[in-house]
Motif scaffolding. Structure first.
Motif, PDB file in Angstrom:
ATOM      1  N   GLU A 351       0.863  -1.177   0.000  1.00  0.00           N
ATOM      2  CA  GLU A 351       0.000   0.000   0.000  1.00  0.00           C
ATOM      3  C   GLU A 351       0.896   1.222   0.000  1.00  0.00           C
ATOM      4  O   GLU A 351       2.001   1.205   0.550  1.00  0.00           O
ATOM      5  CB  GLU A 351      -0.933   0.024   1.216  1.00  0.00           C
ATOM      6  CG  GLU A 351      -1.992  -1.065   1.230  1.00  0.00           C
ATOM      7  CD  GLU A 351      -2.977  -0.897   2.372  1.00  0.00           C
ATOM      8  OE1 GLU A 351      -2.972   0.171   3.015  1.00  0.00           O
ATOM      9  OE2 GLU A 351      -3.753  -1.835   2.622  1.00  0.00           O
ATOM     10  N   GLU A 352       0.421   2.290  -0.607  1.00  0.00           N
ATOM     11  CA  GLU A 352       1.184   3.531  -0.674  1.00  0.00           C
ATOM     12  C   GLU A 352       0.720   4.505   0.399  1.00  0.00           C
ATOM     13  O   GLU A 352      -0.475   4.597   0.702  1.00  0.00           O
ATOM     14  CB  GLU A 352       1.032   4.180  -2.054  1.00  0.00           C
ATOM     15  CG  GLU A 352       1.826   3.495  -3.155  1.00  0.00           C
ATOM     16  CD  GLU A 352       3.318   3.748  -3.043  1.00  0.00           C
ATOM     17  OE1 GLU A 352       3.719   4.881  -2.711  1.00  0.00           O
ATOM     18  OE2 GLU A 352       4.091   2.798  -3.291  1.00  0.00           O
ATOM     19  N   GLY A 353       1.670   5.228   0.961  1.00  0.00           N
ATOM     20  CA  GLY A 353       1.351   6.254   1.939  1.00  0.00           C
ATOM     21  C   GLY A 353       1.001   7.564   1.266  1.00  0.00           C
ATOM     22  O   GLY A 353       0.769   7.633   0.051  1.00  0.00           O
ATOM     23  N   LEU A 356       4.756  12.645  -0.775  1.00  0.00           N
ATOM     24  CA  LEU A 356       6.026  13.115  -0.226  1.00  0.00           C
ATOM     25  C   LEU A 356       6.442  14.463  -0.825  1.00  0.00           C
ATOM     26  O   LEU A 356       7.241  15.183  -0.240  1.00  0.00           O
ATOM     27  CB  LEU A 356       7.132  12.088  -0.525  1.00  0.00           C
ATOM     28  CG  LEU A 356       7.030  10.729   0.152  1.00  0.00           C
ATOM     29  CD1 LEU A 356       8.164   9.835  -0.325  1.00  0.00           C
ATOM     30  CD2 LEU A 356       7.073  10.866   1.662  1.00  0.00           C
ATOM     31  N   TYR A 357       5.879  14.764  -1.970  1.00  0.00           N
ATOM     32  CA  TYR A 357       6.320  15.962  -2.692  1.00  0.00           C
ATOM     33  C   TYR A 357       5.112  16.642  -3.321  1.00  0.00           C
ATOM     34  O   TYR A 357       4.314  15.996  -4.008  1.00  0.00           O
ATOM     35  CB  TYR A 357       7.320  15.560  -3.781  1.00  0.00           C
ATOM     36  CG  TYR A 357       7.796  16.702  -4.642  1.00  0.00           C
ATOM     37  CD1 TYR A 357       8.648  17.667  -4.129  1.00  0.00           C
ATOM     38  CD2 TYR A 357       7.394  16.801  -5.978  1.00  0.00           C
ATOM     39  CE1 TYR A 357       9.091  18.722  -4.932  1.00  0.00           C
ATOM     40  CE2 TYR A 357       7.837  17.842  -6.781  1.00  0.00           C
ATOM     41  CZ  TYR A 357       8.684  18.807  -6.255  1.00  0.00           C
ATOM     42  OH  TYR A 357       9.116  19.845  -7.037  1.00  0.00           O
ATOM     43  N   ILE A 363       8.870  14.859 -10.575  1.00  0.00           N
ATOM     44  CA  ILE A 363       9.531  13.919  -9.673  1.00  0.00           C
ATOM     45  C   ILE A 363       8.599  12.761  -9.379  1.00  0.00           C
ATOM     46  O   ILE A 363       7.460  12.959  -8.930  1.00  0.00           O
ATOM     47  CB  ILE A 363       9.935  14.621  -8.363  1.00  0.00           C
ATOM     48  CG1 ILE A 363      10.971  15.716  -8.652  1.00  0.00           C
ATOM     49  CG2 ILE A 363      10.481  13.612  -7.363  1.00  0.00           C
ATOM     50  CD1 ILE A 363      11.331  16.543  -7.439  1.00  0.00           C
ATOM     51  N   THR A 364       9.058  11.553  -9.635  1.00  0.00           N
ATOM     52  CA  THR A 364       8.276  10.362  -9.314  1.00  0.00           C
ATOM     53  C   THR A 364       8.414  10.050  -7.826  1.00  0.00           C
ATOM     54  O   THR A 364       9.523  10.068  -7.283  1.00  0.00           O
ATOM     55  CB  THR A 364       8.748   9.155 -10.143  1.00  0.00           C
ATOM     56  OG1 THR A 364       8.590   9.461 -11.521  1.00  0.00           O
ATOM     57  CG2 THR A 364       7.941   7.915  -9.788  1.00  0.00           C
ATOM     58  N   VAL A 365       7.311   9.797  -7.189  1.00  0.00           N
ATOM     59  CA  VAL A 365       7.302   9.538  -5.750  1.00  0.00           C
ATOM     60  C   VAL A 365       6.962   8.077  -5.481  1.00  0.00           C
ATOM     61  O   VAL A 365       6.034   7.528  -6.081  1.00  0.00           O
ATOM     62  CB  VAL A 365       6.274  10.446  -5.029  1.00  0.00           C
ATOM     63  CG1 VAL A 365       6.110  10.038  -3.576  1.00  0.00           C
ATOM     64  CG2 VAL A 365       6.715  11.898  -5.120  1.00  0.00           C
ATOM     65  N   SER A 366       7.715   7.451  -4.610  1.00  0.00           N
ATOM     66  CA  SER A 366       7.415   6.106  -4.133  1.00  0.00           C
ATOM     67  C   SER A 366       7.427   6.130  -2.618  1.00  0.00           C
ATOM     68  O   SER A 366       8.455   6.425  -1.999  1.00  0.00           O
ATOM     69  CB  SER A 366       8.449   5.098  -4.651  1.00  0.00           C
ATOM     70  OG  SER A 366       8.170   3.800  -4.145  1.00  0.00           O
ATOM     71  N   ASN A 367       6.291   5.846  -2.017  1.00  0.00           N
ATOM     72  CA  ASN A 367       6.161   5.921  -0.560  1.00  0.00           C
ATOM     73  C   ASN A 367       5.458   4.667  -0.038  1.00  0.00           C
ATOM     74  O   ASN A 367       4.329   4.721   0.454  1.00  0.00           O
ATOM     75  CB  ASN A 367       5.373   7.177  -0.170  1.00  0.00           C
ATOM     76  CG  ASN A 367       5.326   7.387   1.334  1.00  0.00           C
ATOM     77  OD1 ASN A 367       6.121   6.819   2.073  1.00  0.00           O
ATOM     78  ND2 ASN A 367       4.379   8.195   1.793  1.00  0.00           N
ATOM     79  N   PRO A 368       6.089   3.509  -0.147  1.00  0.00           N
ATOM     80  CA  PRO A 368       5.447   2.264   0.307  1.00  0.00           C
ATOM     81  C   PRO A 368       5.276   2.250   1.819  1.00  0.00           C
ATOM     82  O   PRO A 368       6.127   2.746   2.563  1.00  0.00           O
ATOM     83  CB  PRO A 368       6.419   1.178  -0.154  1.00  0.00           C
ATOM     84  CG  PRO A 368       7.747   1.866  -0.206  1.00  0.00           C
ATOM     85  CD  PRO A 368       7.455   3.266  -0.648  1.00  0.00           C
TER      86      PRO A 368
END
Length: 420
Positions: A351-353, A356-357, A363-368
């Motif tokens: 699941e993603e949180g 972040l930005y 900008i690609t964001v990944s916040n698992p």
């Protein structure tokens, strides 16, 4: 039109029903929630609900879980505006006053079998958990969410018009949080055992709620016993697991807690444990692995959103670096959870949180929210059955894979009927 506050107290999937005594002016002998007149501004009816909880049953530590828009009820010449609330409590210690002739902790559909005040079941349903509750809750762990899922399924079965509609809803509920194995396994078990009967499903869901609550208690007791037996007096943890928190309270250890961003669940855990008298140190997520590697703790105890059939543990991001640091320093790592968190396969579903930005650059964001901890970094999975090794995990995983086959047979039956 009189305004009334009705509060439903919930503990471990059951709610408190009260039977009104002859000391009350209306509906004596009828079953109800905890209720009373709204004495001030109806917009502040929660204050009246809390006052009634304290006066009628002696409860002052309830946590508001849900409320709803006021409901208008007409009963003969009487008209009421009911303000409904759902409160959670972590105990069943109550002190009824003279306004109550009887009290009982029951599964909610029992309301439909009792002689109640007008519209009590619709009032309850307005503040009961829903499919959306299960889908969107980001404040609780999977054990809590799985209990809500079972309540939703139980209540839906009580209202079901047909088995086909109930099965379709059950699939949606099962798939609502695919990362949470406990939701999937517990819903699958109820649907597999109900054998096409909505009433049986309602009863089976109620039994599963009781069993699930008991499983978490036993798992935490097993973990606490392990900590005491091995003399692990300093324990590190992160995120928020009710089962882990109960184990640490029981064992009475000193605890090093990571803050657990972005939700800061670790801060809540630290506060809860400190209130129980434990010696607590709160640190940052980035700092915790260093403390573990430097020998600041005797063991690491984490929860699990899922345990895979391979024995790998899926838990809050930050678990993997802590496990790596522990391995480097020969500090044992244990995951504690009910056995229903063991998946029937080896699939990681994340699941993603939150964002972040929020800037304008590409900008690609990944916040698992979750990550996989390999089984060779985990010294044991502690469940209500005790400490499981890889063979034990694989055995439970096979059982859970079998449970999922109810849907295959149901789909097959439906195809055959459509061909006819």
């Amino acid at each position: 039109m009189a305004h009334v506050a009705t509060a439903f107290l919930r503990n471990r999937g059951r709610i408190l029903l009260t039977r009104r005594s002859d000391a009350v002016g209306t509906y004596s002998g009828k079953w109800a929630g905890v209720s009373g007149y709204v004495e001030g501004d109806p917009n502040d009816a929660e204050d009246d609900a809390r006052r009634e909880l304290e006066e009628e049953v002696g409860v002052t530590d309830a946590t508001l879980a849900n409320t709803a828009q006021p409901m208008h009820i007409t009963d003969g010449e009487r008209e009421w505006t009911v303000h409904a609330f759902m409160f959670d409590v972590n105990h069943r210690d109550i002190a009824p006053n003279e306004e109550l002739a009887d009290v009982e902790w029951v599964h909610a559909p029992v309301i439909c079998e009792r002689d109640t005040v007008p519209e009590l079941w619709p009032t309850y349903r307005r503040v009961a958990p829903t499919l959306e509750t299960v889908q969107t809750d980001d404040a609780h762990g999977s054990a809590w969410v799985s209990l809500r899922a079972l309540e939703v399924l139980r209540d839906a079965a009580a209202d079901a018009e047909s088995w086909e509609v109930l099965v379709s809803f059950g699939r949606s509920l099962r798939d609502a949080r695919p990362s949470m194995a406990a939701v999937t396994n517990r819903v699958n078990r109820v649907l597999a055992d109900a054998a096409g009967d909505p009433e049986a499903l309602c009863q089976r869901a109620a039994a599963e709620i009781d069993a699930a609550a008991e499983a978490d208690d036993v798992a935490s007791a097993e973990a606490a016993q392990l900590l005491r037996k091995e003399g692990y007096d300093r324990v590190a943890t992160l995120s928020r697991s009710g089962t882990v928190r109960a184990a640490l309270e029981d064992a009475g250890t000193n605890v090093l807690v990571a803050e657990s961003r972005p939700g800061l669940e670790g801060v809540t855990v630290a506060e809860s444990l400190a209130k129980k008298g434990l010696e607590i140190t709160l640190t940052t997520d980035a700092a915790l692995p260093g403390f573990v590697a430097d020998g600041a703790v005797d063991a690491v105890l984490v929860g699990a959103d899922a345990v895979l059939s391979s024995g790998d543990v899926v838990n809050k991001v930050g678990s993997y670096p802590i496990a790596l640091a522990a391995s480097r320093s020969d500090v044992p790592v244990f995951a504690v959870c009910a056995r229903d968190k063991i998946r029937g396969d080896d699939t990681v579903i994340g699941e993603e949180g939150g964002a972040l930005y929020d800037g304008d650059l590409p900008i690609t964001v990944s916040n698992p929210l979750f990550e996989r901890v390999p089984s060779d970094l985990v010294d044991g999975v502690v469940t209500e059955e005790g400490r499981l090794d890889s063979d034990g995990v694989e055995r439970v995983a096979s059982e859970h894979a079998e449970l999922a086959r109810w849907d295959e047979s149901t789909s097959s039956d439906g195809d055959e009927e459509s061909e006819d």
